[in-house]
Write an enzyme that holds these catalytic residues in place. Structure first.
Site, mmCIF file in Angstrom:
data_model
loop_
_atom_site.group_PDB
_atom_site.id
_atom_site.type_symbol
_atom_site.label_atom_id
_atom_site.label_comp_id
_atom_site.label_asym_id
_atom_site.label_seq_id
_atom_site.Cartn_x
_atom_site.Cartn_y
_atom_site.Cartn_z
ATOM 1 N N TYR A 1 11.659 75.511 -9.919
ATOM 2 C CA TYR A 1 12.575 75.506 -8.772
ATOM 3 C C TYR A 1 12.005 76.452 -7.731
ATOM 4 O O TYR A 1 11.964 77.663 -7.947
ATOM 5 C CB TYR A 1 13.952 75.955 -9.253
ATOM 6 C CG TYR A 1 15.034 76.030 -8.198
ATOM 7 C CD1 TYR A 1 15.375 74.924 -7.430
ATOM 8 C CD2 TYR A 1 15.748 77.212 -7.995
ATOM 9 C CE1 TYR A 1 16.383 74.990 -6.485
ATOM 10 C CE2 TYR A 1 16.761 77.290 -7.057
ATOM 11 C CZ TYR A 1 17.074 76.173 -6.304
ATOM 12 O OH TYR A 1 18.083 76.244 -5.373
ATOM 13 N N TYR B 1 25.323 72.788 -14.312
ATOM 14 C CA TYR B 1 24.587 74.057 -14.385
ATOM 15 C C TYR B 1 25.429 75.205 -13.841
ATOM 16 O O TYR B 1 25.627 76.235 -14.493
ATOM 17 C CB TYR B 1 23.270 73.959 -13.598
ATOM 18 C CG TYR B 1 22.545 75.279 -13.497
ATOM 19 C CD1 TYR B 1 21.724 75.710 -14.524
ATOM 20 C CD2 TYR B 1 22.718 76.114 -12.398
ATOM 21 C CE1 TYR B 1 21.081 76.937 -14.461
ATOM 22 C CE2 TYR B 1 22.090 77.342 -12.327
ATOM 23 C CZ TYR B 1 21.261 77.745 -13.359
ATOM 24 O OH TYR B 1 20.641 78.972 -13.289
ATOM 25 N N HIS B 2 25.942 75.034 -12.623
ATOM 26 C CA HIS B 2 26.665 76.132 -11.984
ATOM 27 C C HIS B 2 28.046 76.346 -12.589
ATOM 28 O O HIS B 2 28.646 77.402 -12.399
ATOM 29 C CB HIS B 2 26.752 75.890 -10.479
ATOM 30 C CG HIS B 2 25.413 75.896 -9.823
ATOM 31 N ND1 HIS B 2 24.736 74.739 -9.512
ATOM 32 C CD2 HIS B 2 24.603 76.924 -9.472
ATOM 33 C CE1 HIS B 2 23.568 75.052 -8.974
ATOM 34 N NE2 HIS B 2 23.462 76.362 -8.937
ATOM 35 N N LYS C 1 32.566 88.409 1.401
ATOM 36 C CA LYS C 1 31.256 87.809 1.189
ATOM 37 C C LYS C 1 30.728 87.366 2.552
ATOM 38 O O LYS C 1 31.077 86.302 3.049
ATOM 39 C CB LYS C 1 31.343 86.625 0.224
ATOM 40 C CG LYS C 1 31.500 87.062 -1.223
ATOM 41 C CD LYS C 1 31.223 85.943 -2.222
ATOM 42 C CE LYS C 1 29.798 85.462 -2.210
ATOM 43 N NZ LYS C 1 28.828 86.502 -2.654
ATOM 44 N N ASP D 1 26.075 83.107 1.458
ATOM 45 C CA ASP D 1 25.982 83.159 -0.007
ATOM 46 C C ASP D 1 27.293 82.691 -0.633
ATOM 47 O O ASP D 1 28.339 83.289 -0.415
ATOM 48 C CB ASP D 1 25.670 84.596 -0.434
ATOM 49 C CG ASP D 1 25.809 84.815 -1.928
ATOM 50 O OD1 ASP D 1 25.537 83.868 -2.690
ATOM 51 O OD2 ASP D 1 26.198 85.922 -2.321
ATOM 52 N N HIS E 1 27.661 82.209 -4.062
ATOM 53 C CA HIS E 1 27.775 82.601 -5.466
ATOM 54 C C HIS E 1 28.844 83.688 -5.572
ATOM 55 O O HIS E 1 28.581 84.874 -5.397
ATOM 56 C CB HIS E 1 26.433 83.108 -5.996
ATOM 57 C CG HIS E 1 25.443 82.010 -6.202
ATOM 58 N ND1 HIS E 1 24.624 81.563 -5.197
ATOM 59 C CD2 HIS E 1 25.157 81.246 -7.288
ATOM 60 C CE1 HIS E 1 23.853 80.580 -5.660
ATOM 61 N NE2 HIS E 1 24.164 80.371 -6.920
#
Length: 660
Positions: A19, A173-174, A535, A539, A541
């Site tokens: 990746y 995945y996340h 935040k 981003d 996450h």
């Protein structure tokens, strides 16, 4: 009895990926060509956050984010540079792109047309899973309904125009990164796939007789954690449940169409900043979980680098992970045998247990009307699961070697020196913006305006958006202009935070002690200690921020957390509006210096210089020193995993600021 042989001719290996993408399209192209020369067999493109959220590099929210977590690709010129010397007709390309997936596929198709490649030979994947963006990663743009329409349009267009392309890569995945249990990962991913298939059916663009073909092009992108046996069984459960859904829910009969086709990025959440060399073993075990079982073997595998918890990996670090795959595939006899686990009562029992739990949760989501309607419910469940995981690590019940067990260590020679991790030159952002300005200057403005109007009309009238998006990219329309046009038609969206749940301390003595301290300091302040947590930038996450907000509330603080994607100015205004005692920034994209500097400047300008400002993220030591020189009072990184202790530290900081 004669001896039975189990060996056969070796299977073809999976696709080897890393990746990657950073800085600029030209530098990423050089990295791709180097990796391909080393034996990588497919590309997996990491885009920067402005690209992922459909903003041009010169947008205010893009400041400090350009080229940080991936490559900026804002128009057809960038795509040409990214694939310079690489034939798209011969490449298998995976693009980690979601909300603007149709724009990025349109760029790829336009480039194929320029290279003279037949669209029907294009192979690869656009991730294009918007529901998990609402749940875990935060690079959504539009509200759920138009987002599902964009995905449905792509699926309906691709099966005839680019039949070897996977238009949707359902991404669990996340979900695991956000705290999902194996049953949640199974259920939420499968529910998302069903939501898309149902949307395609309802859209009426695909004849019933072709629906089996559409089903066969849905692929998955999963996470493999370090709990090796559970992860292996999870993949076998995915295989069984997907076939079950295909046969029973959609009437699919073809064995080939029913195959569960998936790629893997093994768990990055479990990589540790402490003793990072241990991550090599974690990555290997996780890779084995998705390759050892033949009937549940991945189609493509990308491995993180051992030092990704520290920062951007170097080409050598990526090469080390690539060599791990090659040794597994070509030096071992892994690919020469039938499935090693068929008939194992342990594996079959665990697989059945996971399937049972997933079916129960799928039924619960179906009862809510499907995955789109269940977004807020699923988000809350993930935050609660992540809380349990984090508290397990904090309490030592879940051991992480080098973090909460066996912590004594020798200094690592691998992580020393000025070039131990890659950094992106801040000047690259300015250069990218200058190239963008030149692109706008050189294109045919009238042609761009016509293409934008065609795009707006197609969006308003409910027509498939792929043809007008391809027209737009060929005319030179940028990703930001495409995003702005569709935002004007569809509106924008702010997803749920999931942190309104968990206030209970569950009798935890450490939390109770901090709570008592919060009450004492609140009395001193004359009102409840107020913590504004923001935040800034792009981003998405948000797992760490959600856990901080949840724990702060459990400790008795008034925590203001509105979610992701705010400018520093908006966060400072939140601090003013709520009369904050402390302001915290959570930044995991590498843009902490720019965003913290701007927030600190605005706080001084607005008379908040006495309010402590703290920052958390993946922050190298030299950057932590720079932040403290700016006046940042505390810098927290993954090594500060004891969140309750962190809360206690913040209470102490507020008290000192007040007394000063």
């Amino acid at each position: 009895m004669g001896n039975k042989t189990y060996q056969h001719a070796a299977d073809r290996p999976w696709i080897f990926r890393t990746y990657s993408g950073h800085s600029t399209a030209a530098k990423s192209n050089a990295l791709y060509r180097s990796n391909l020369e080393k034996g990588q067999t497919g590309l997996s493109i990491a885009f920067d956050l402005p690209t992922q959220t459909a903003y041009d590099s010169d947008h205010i929210l893009a400041k400090g984010e350009v080229g940080k977590v991936g490559v900026p690709v804002g128009h057809l010129g960038d795509m040409r540079t990214l694939f310079d010397g690489i034939s798209v007709a011969q490449m298998n390309t995976s693009m980690t792109i979601n909300a603007p997936a149709s724009y990025m596929l349109a760029l790829y198709v336009a480039l194929a047309d320029e290279q003279g490649a037949d669209r029907s030979v294009l192979m690869g994947t656009t991730q294009n899973d918007i529901i998990k963006e609402y749940l875990s990663r935060g690079t959504y743009v539009f509200p759920p309904e138009p987002s599902m329409r964009l995905i449905s349009d792509m699926v309906s267009w691709c099966y005839t125009e680019t039949p070897k392309w996977n238009p949707l890569n359902v991404c669990s995945y996340h979900l695991q990164e956000a705290g999902a249990t194996p049953q949640q990962e199974l259920a939420y991913a499968l529910a998302t796939a069903c939501a898309v298939l149902d949307a395609v059916k309802a859209g009426g663009q695909v004849p019933d007789e072709d629906f089996e073909t559409v089903f066969s092009r849905i692929s998955f992108f999963v996470n493999a954690g370090v709990r090796f046996v559970t992860e292996l069984c999870k993949m076998r459960a995915f295989v069984d449940l997907w076939e079950e859904i295909g046969r029973e829910r959609y009437g699919v009969k073809s064995e080939k169409a029913l195959r569960f086709r998936y790629g893997v990025q093994v768990n990055s959440l479990g990589l540790t900043e402490q003793q990072p060399e241990n991550n090599v073993y974690r990555i290997l075990l996780e890779a084995m979980a998705v390759t050892l079982s033949k009937r549940a073997r991945c189609r493509a595998l990308q491995l993180p680098a051992w030092n990704e918890a520290l920062g951007l990996p170097r080409p050598w670090d990526q090469q080390w992970s690539l060599r791990m795959q090659q040794i597994m595939a070509f030096e071992t006899d892994l690919l020469e045998y039938e499935d090693l686990f068929d008939g194992s009562h342990v594996v079959e029992g665990k697989t059945d247990e996971l399937k049972g739990g997933a079916r129960k949760q799928l039924a619960e989501i179906d009862a809510m009307g499907g995955a789109v309607n269940a977004v807020e419910f699923m988000k809350g469940e993930l935050v609660a699961s992540q809380k349990n995981r984090v508290m397990g690590i904090e309490g030592g019940d879940q051991k992480v070697i080098g973090v909460n067990a066996f912590t004594s260590t020798e200094p690592s020679p691998l992580a020393t020196g000025d070039d131990a991790i890659m950094t992106v030159d801040p000047a690259e952002e300015y250069a990218q913006i200058e190239r963008l300005k030149q692109w706008r200057k050189d294109r045919d403005t009238a042609e761009c305006e016509r293409a934008v109007e065609h795009l707006r009309a197609a969006a308003s009238e409910g027509r498939n958006l792929m043809p007008s998006t391809i027209e737009a990219v060929k005319a030179g329309v940028t990703i930001g202009e495409w995003g702005e046009t569709l935002r004007g038609v569809f509106g924008e969206y702010r997803g749920p935070t999931g942190v309104s749940i968990v206030i209970s301390t569950e009798g935890d003595e450490d939390i109770e002690a901090v709570k008592a301290n919060v009450e004492r300091v609140s009395d001193l302040l004359g009102r409840t200690l107020t913590y504004v947590l923001g935040k800034p930038g792009l981003d998405g996450h948000s797992n760490g921020a959600e856990q901080i907000a949840t724990r702060g509330r459990a400790c008795g603080m008034k925590v203001i957390y509105e979610g992701i994607r705010f400018t520093p100015e908006e966060i400072v205004q939140q601090a003013i509006d709520n009369d904050a005692h402390v302001v915290g920034l959570s930044i995991l994209s590498g843009s902490h210096l720019d965003l913290a500097r701007e927030t600190a400047r605005l706080m001084r300008e607005r008379g908040l210089e006495n309010i402590p400002l703290v920052v958390g993220g993946i922050i190298p030591n030299e950057d932590a020193l720079a932040l403290k020189q700016m006046g940042i009072k505390r810098v927290y990184t993954p090594k500060d995993f004891q969140i309750t202790d962190l809360m206690g530290d913040i209470v102490e900081l507020v008290e000192k600021a007040h007394l000063a």
